[in-house]
Design a protein around this motif. Structure first.
Motif, PDB file in Angstrom:
ATOM      1  N   GLY A  93      30.379  40.257  77.275  1.00  0.00           N
ATOM      2  CA  GLY A  93      30.431  41.474  78.087  1.00  0.00           C
ATOM      3  C   GLY A  93      31.878  41.937  78.363  1.00  0.00           C
ATOM      4  N   VAL A  94      33.003  41.172  78.232  1.00  0.00           N
ATOM      5  CA  VAL A  94      34.430  41.535  78.392  1.00  0.00           C
ATOM      6  C   VAL A  94      34.834  42.297  77.057  1.00  0.00           C
ATOM      7  N   LEU A  95      34.253  42.365  75.983  1.00  0.00           N
ATOM      8  CA  LEU A  95      34.688  42.979  74.766  1.00  0.00           C
ATOM      9  C   LEU A  95      34.748  44.533  74.760  1.00  0.00           C
ATOM     10  N   TRP A  96      34.269  45.122  75.885  1.00  0.00           N
ATOM     11  CA  TRP A  96      34.623  46.586  75.781  1.00  0.00           C
ATOM     12  C   TRP A  96      36.032  46.991  75.862  1.00  0.00           C
ATOM     13  N   THR A  97      36.667  46.037  76.566  1.00  0.00           N
ATOM     14  CA  THR A  97      38.318  46.267  76.773  1.00  0.00           C
ATOM     15  C   THR A  97      38.896  46.486  75.152  1.00  0.00           C
ATOM     16  N   VAL A  98      38.616  45.296  74.250  1.00  0.00           N
ATOM     17  CA  VAL A  98      38.914  45.323  73.212  1.00  0.00           C
ATOM     18  C   VAL A  98      38.599  46.715  72.289  1.00  0.00           C
ATOM     19  N   ALA A  99      37.519  47.197  72.492  1.00  0.00           N
ATOM     20  CA  ALA A  99      37.436  48.564  71.841  1.00  0.00           C
ATOM     21  C   ALA A  99      38.255  49.631  72.510  1.00  0.00           C
ATOM     22  N   VAL A 100      38.608  49.678  73.773  1.00  0.00           N
ATOM     23  CA  VAL A 100      39.419  50.615  74.293  1.00  0.00           C
ATOM     24  C   VAL A 100      40.764  50.513  73.573  1.00  0.00           C
ATOM     25  N   GLU A 101      41.317  49.113  73.371  1.00  0.00           N
ATOM     26  CA  GLU A 101      42.539  48.958  72.758  1.00  0.00           C
ATOM     27  C   GLU A 101      42.612  49.504  71.328  1.00  0.00           C
ATOM     28  N   MET A 102      41.534  48.953  70.629  1.00  0.00           N
ATOM     29  CA  MET A 102      41.616  49.254  69.262  1.00  0.00           C
ATOM     30  C   MET A 102      41.421  50.792  68.907  1.00  0.00           C
ATOM     31  N   GLN A 103      40.622  51.543  69.970  1.00  0.00           N
ATOM     32  CA  GLN A 103      40.850  53.034  69.621  1.00  0.00           C
ATOM     33  C   GLN A 103      42.214  53.474  70.344  1.00  0.00           C
ATOM     34  N   LEU A 104      42.991  52.970  71.277  1.00  0.00           N
ATOM     35  CA  LEU A 104      44.247  53.501  71.506  1.00  0.00           C
ATOM     36  C   LEU A 104      45.111  53.147  70.251  1.00  0.00           C
ATOM     37  N   TYR A 105      45.123  52.116  69.516  1.00  0.00           N
ATOM     38  CA  TYR A 105      45.822  51.809  68.568  1.00  0.00           C
ATOM     39  C   TYR A 105      45.518  52.629  67.185  1.00  0.00           C
ATOM     40  N   LEU A 106      44.280  53.097  67.044  1.00  0.00           N
ATOM     41  CA  LEU A 106      43.980  54.061  65.975  1.00  0.00           C
ATOM     42  C   LEU A 106      44.863  55.443  66.106  1.00  0.00           C
ATOM     43  N   ILE A 107      45.017  55.815  67.253  1.00  0.00           N
ATOM     44  CA  ILE A 107      45.624  57.093  67.537  1.00  0.00           C
ATOM     45  C   ILE A 107      47.202  56.774  67.821  1.00  0.00           C
ATOM     46  N   PHE A 108      47.805  55.620  67.976  1.00  0.00           N
ATOM     47  CA  PHE A 108      49.175  55.137  68.568  1.00  0.00           C
ATOM     48  C   PHE A 108      50.159  55.783  67.543  1.00  0.00           C
ATOM     49  N   PRO A 109      50.171  55.907  66.302  1.00  0.00           N
ATOM     50  CA  PRO A 109      51.168  56.491  65.547  1.00  0.00           C
ATOM     51  C   PRO A 109      51.306  58.024  65.900  1.00  0.00           C
ATOM     52  N   LEU A 110      50.193  58.599  66.022  1.00  0.00           N
ATOM     53  CA  LEU A 110      50.164  60.022  66.484  1.00  0.00           C
ATOM     54  C   LEU A 110      50.908  60.351  67.931  1.00  0.00           C
ATOM     55  N   LEU A 111      50.507  59.290  68.728  1.00  0.00           N
ATOM     56  CA  LEU A 111      51.102  59.469  70.261  1.00  0.00           C
ATOM     57  C   LEU A 111      52.762  59.046  70.143  1.00  0.00           C
ATOM     58  N   VAL A 112      52.996  58.200  69.110  1.00  0.00           N
ATOM     59  CA  VAL A 112      54.612  57.866  68.790  1.00  0.00           C
ATOM     60  C   VAL A 112      55.301  59.138  68.337  1.00  0.00           C
ATOM     61  N   TRP A 113      54.544  59.809  67.409  1.00  0.00           N
ATOM     62  CA  TRP A 113      55.174  60.894  66.902  1.00  0.00           C
ATOM     63  C   TRP A 113      55.589  61.952  67.867  1.00  0.00           C
ATOM     64  N   LEU A 114      54.463  62.373  68.652  1.00  0.00           N
ATOM     65  CA  LEU A 114      54.386  63.436  69.812  1.00  0.00           C
ATOM     66  C   LEU A 114      55.519  63.087  70.795  1.00  0.00           C
ATOM     67  N   PHE A 115      55.665  61.485  71.092  1.00  0.00           N
ATOM     68  CA  PHE A 115      56.518  61.249  72.134  1.00  0.00           C
ATOM     69  C   PHE A 115      57.959  61.480  71.575  1.00  0.00           C
ATOM     70  N   ARG A 116      58.238  61.090  70.327  1.00  0.00           N
ATOM     71  CA  ARG A 116      59.472  61.267  69.891  1.00  0.00           C
ATOM     72  C   ARG A 116      59.957  62.908  69.806  1.00  0.00           C
TER      73      ARG A 116
END
Length: 327
Positions: A93-116
């Protein structure tokens, strides 16, 4: 705290680059490291649960369709997008949090580019998405699938944003200061202790709210600010105070923490289900006031989870990570 720390630690090298010009990972390099850290032991844990417990114990009751949906959504890190999977999964039951993390990882490079490009604007945009989606789901809480909306990645955007902003502000501050002073160390201690006090007060407010799950949505942003205050406070605190978390034991536990997290709840559930330590009757032993059993059970849960986490880290994650990075 896990999502907040993820945003802070992942963005810290990029925040350092923005402040000092340090070298950072390429986008492919970032993805390779995330896959190496998460996927091997995560996949193995899912398959162990499926073939060693769920199928032999007939937990799916012959519903092959749901079993395949449960498995495929977990292997693709989309299990938090389906209410029936969240509520009735037999794959931990706790693995939904890993899904949240992986979905955030997927778009993280875009977030970094925008944050820069625009740190404040990106932070405000992410916060608006997180707070806005949480408000929307909270306003319709009793007319929609409650378990589904609480675990949606959108509602964690503001938490992740607070982690990234905390990393950026910390690096800007370190560049501005010349050296750490005693006053700064004491201020950090006050911040960290104050955050713990705030956290305790929020725990009490949640437990007396009468609507604990909806409370999470309403207070997710504020709670992550408290966590960010604690993280920054601990980093800035006096070096002897930092030893509470900055020591060999804590570093070792940090190294096996992911494995411990993904196995601990399932182990706890199965121990009670298999009546280990032994308990009798129809009423669950944690509801009967059997303190002796509770202590035995708690110690066994921690000890067994620790053993499994160590084995998974050193026999699966680290060897697999070497192969993946080399490849």
């Amino acid at each position: 705290m896990m999502i907040l720390l993820s945003g802070f630690c992942l963005f810290l090298p990029y925040a350092r680059d923005m402040a000092y010009g340090d070298k950072t990972d390429t986008v492919p390099g970032f993805y390779v490291k995330r896959v190496a850290r998460i996927v091997p032991s995560y996949y193995l844990s899912v398959l162990i649960v499926l073939f060693a417990f769920a199928i032999p114990l007939s937990e799916y009751g012959g519903d092959t369709g749901f079993m395949m949906k449960d498995l495929i959504t977990h292997l693709t890190f989309t299990n938090n997008l389906f209410g029936d999977v969240i509520c009735m999964t037999h794959l931990n039951g706790v693995l939904w949090t890993v899904a949240v993390e992986m979905q955030l990882y997927l778009i993280f490079p875009l977030l970094v580019w925008l944050f820069r490009k625009c740190p404040v604007g990106t932070y405000l945009g992410m916060t608006a998405i997180g707070v806005g989606s949480a408000w929307y789901f909270s306003s319709r809480f009793y007319s929609i699938d409650q378990n589904l909306v609480v675990n949606q990645t959108l509602t964690f955007f503001s938490v992740f944003a607070n982690g990234m902003m905390a990393a950026w502000l910390y690096m800007k501050y370190t560049k501005m200061r010349k050296k750490q002073t005693l006053a700064e160390g004491l201020a950090g201690i006050v911040m960290a202790i104050g955050a713990v006090v705030f956290f305790y007060q929020m725990c009490m407010a949640r437990s007396t709210s009468g609507r604990e799950t909806q409370w999470q949505l309403d207070n997710r942003f504020l709670l992550s600010l408290v966590f960010a205050l604690f993280v920054i406070g601990m980093i800035l605190s006096h070096k002897y105070f930092r030893k509470i978390l900055d020591n060999r034991v804590m570093k070792f536990l940090a190294g096996i923490s992911f494995q411990f997290y993904i196995c601990h709840q399932y182990i706890a559930v199965k121990l009670k289900e298999f009546r280990i330590p032994n308990w009798s009757g129809d009423e669950l032993p944690n509801m009967t006031g059997d303190v002796k059993w509770q202590w035995q059970y708690t110690i066994l849960c921690f000890a067994l989870s620790l053993v499994v986490a160590i084995a998974m880290t050193y026999l699966v994650e680290l060897p697999a990570a070497k192969v993946i990075k080399k490849w």
